[in-house]
Design an enzyme around this catalytic site. Structure first.
Site, PDB file in Angstrom:
ATOM      1  CG  HIS A 124     -11.544 -31.555  35.341  1.00 34.70           C
ATOM      2  ND1 HIS A 124     -10.958 -30.614  34.532  1.00 34.70           N
ATOM      3  CD2 HIS A 124     -12.770 -31.786  34.826  1.00 34.70           C
ATOM      4  CE1 HIS A 124     -11.798 -30.285  33.562  1.00 34.70           C
ATOM      5  NE2 HIS A 124     -12.898 -30.990  33.713  1.00 34.70           N
TER       6      HIS A 124
ATOM      7  CG  HIS B  99     -16.387 -34.655  34.910  1.00 37.24           C
ATOM      8  ND1 HIS B  99     -17.158 -33.531  35.066  1.00 37.24           N
ATOM      9  CD2 HIS B  99     -15.466 -34.352  33.957  1.00 37.24           C
ATOM     10  CE1 HIS B  99     -16.743 -32.588  34.229  1.00 37.24           C
ATOM     11  NE2 HIS B  99     -15.706 -33.062  33.535  1.00 37.24           N
TER      12      HIS B  99
END
Ligand code: AMP
Ligand code: ZN
Length: 142
Positions: free
Chosen positions: A101, A103
């Site tokens: 992922h 951020h």
């Protein structure tokens, strides 16, 4: 899809998430323990634990959406004068959720943001996250 992966559960709609953007390839939602309000995570729908496992086309789209989110956050009305993009690849780099992922972290002068959180830090209230997500979703549509 990986059994027991919290982000796969979010992709499947089986775990709560305050989603700000989604398409066929990625989902963007608010981090439950935000570094600053409006902290977004952009994830590929397909499970990949690490950068090595990530389909490069998915990786390109994760970056494209993260880049778009930096503009969305700036015009959303939430406090966002600058942005950190951060991707932790591996335990020693601080990765805690093994579904890769990106951020997207709103920043401003003297925001006192701490990039490393305490492991026992409590999640934000869902109503708070939902109010911020609504503000960001409105900016996605403009
Ligand atoms: P990392 O340390 O890069 O693996 O980051 C994992 C991030 O996922 C942390 O910032 C967590 O606060 C966030 N996180 C973990 N579980 C959830 C969840 N269920 N919903 C939203 N964010 C989460
Ligand atoms: Zn997963």
């Amino acid at each position: 899809m990986e059994q027991g992966c919290i982000f796969c559960q979010i992709v499947r709609g089986e775990a709560p998430a305050s989603i700000v953007y989604e398409d066929d390839t990625v989902i963007a939602f608010l981090d439950a323990v935000p570094i600053t309000p409006g902290h977004v995570l952009v994830i590929p729908r397909h499970h990949a634990a690490s950068l090595a496992a990530l389909d490069p086309d998915d990786g390109r789209h994760v970056f494209t959406v993260a880049q778009r989110m930096t503009a969305v956050l700036r015009r959303s009305g939430i406090h966002c004068d600058a942005v950190n993009l951060l991707l932790n690849d591996g335990v020693e780099a601080g990765q805690r959720v093994f579904h890769i992922h990106m951020h997207v972290i709103p920043r401003w002068a003297n925001d006192n943001a701490r990039m490393r959180r305490d492991p026992d830090e409590l999640p934000a209230a869902r109503e708070t996250l939902e109010a911020i997500a609504a503000q960001i979703r409105a900016a996605v549509e403009t």
